[in-house]
Design an enzyme around this catalytic site. Structure first.
Site, PDB file in Angstrom:
ATOM      1  CG  ASP A 125      -2.099  -0.921   1.061  1.00 33.03           C
ATOM      2  OD1 ASP A 125      -2.450  -1.396   0.213  1.00 33.03           O
ATOM      3  OD2 ASP A 125      -2.559  -1.426   2.090  1.00 33.03           O
ATOM      4  CG  ASP A 143      -6.683  -1.637  -1.677  1.00 33.81           C
ATOM      5  OD1 ASP A 143      -6.634  -2.775  -1.688  1.00 33.81           O
ATOM      6  OD2 ASP A 143      -5.558  -1.222  -1.068  1.00 33.81           O
TER       7      ASP A 143
END
Length: 165
Positions: A125, A143
């Site tokens: 991330d 995402d």
């Protein structure tokens, strides 16, 4: 050859799933070679930083503190979802643009994170959104594809119900 590009089903949107997957993997690779792991972040705007963190859990770091079984649970879940959505996409008429785009975004995002889980054991991330001193869990392009696609599906169902009534 011309027939290949004139797909009569929603599969014509698979290029978008591939694009999301490729952009997701390229950005994760760029972050992994450009930003030190755990670095506080590169400020892009007053509310957005680039960071480099690992997420062994799911969305919003759900189950991230578990012993590792979640890696395979989330991998299997994402693969099943991608297969089910691909079947839905195949059955979808080519003219169903909004729904086709939504499904393709989710497929591309799900598979982008699956690649990380299988290859690395966690998801990379790098997008750190924060407001008023509160940082939200970091996320990535996969995402984002999943979330945008899911919102599009919800909107489709809301507006379809209004059309039917």
């Amino acid at each position: 050859m011309g027939r290949l590009f004139r797909c009569e089903s929603g599969l014509r949107w698979l290029w978008l799933a591939a694009l999301v997957l490729i952009l997701d993997q390229l950005t994760k690779y760029w972050v992994s070679i450009s930003i030190p792991y755990g670095f506080q972040g590169i400020e892009l705007t007053p509310f957005l930083n680039l960071v480099y963190v690992f997420n062994p859990g799911a969305a919003f770091s759900f189950l991230a503190d578990e012993s590792g079984w979640q890696r395979w649970l989330f991998t299997g879940f994402a693969i099943v979802i991608a297969i089910v959505l691909s079947v839905w996409l195949k059955r979808l008429p080519a003219k169903s643009r909004w729904l086709g785009i939504a499904i393709a975004l989710i497929i591309g995002g799900a598979l982008g994170n699956v690649i990380d889980r299988i290859h690395l054991g966690h998801v990379i991330d790098f997008i750190d959104f924060h407001l008023g001193g509160s940082h939200y869990p970091a996320f990535n392009l996969a995402d984002s594809g999943i979330c945008v696609g899911a919102v599009m599906l919800v909107l489709e169902s809301i507006f379809n119900k209004k059309k039917e009534s």
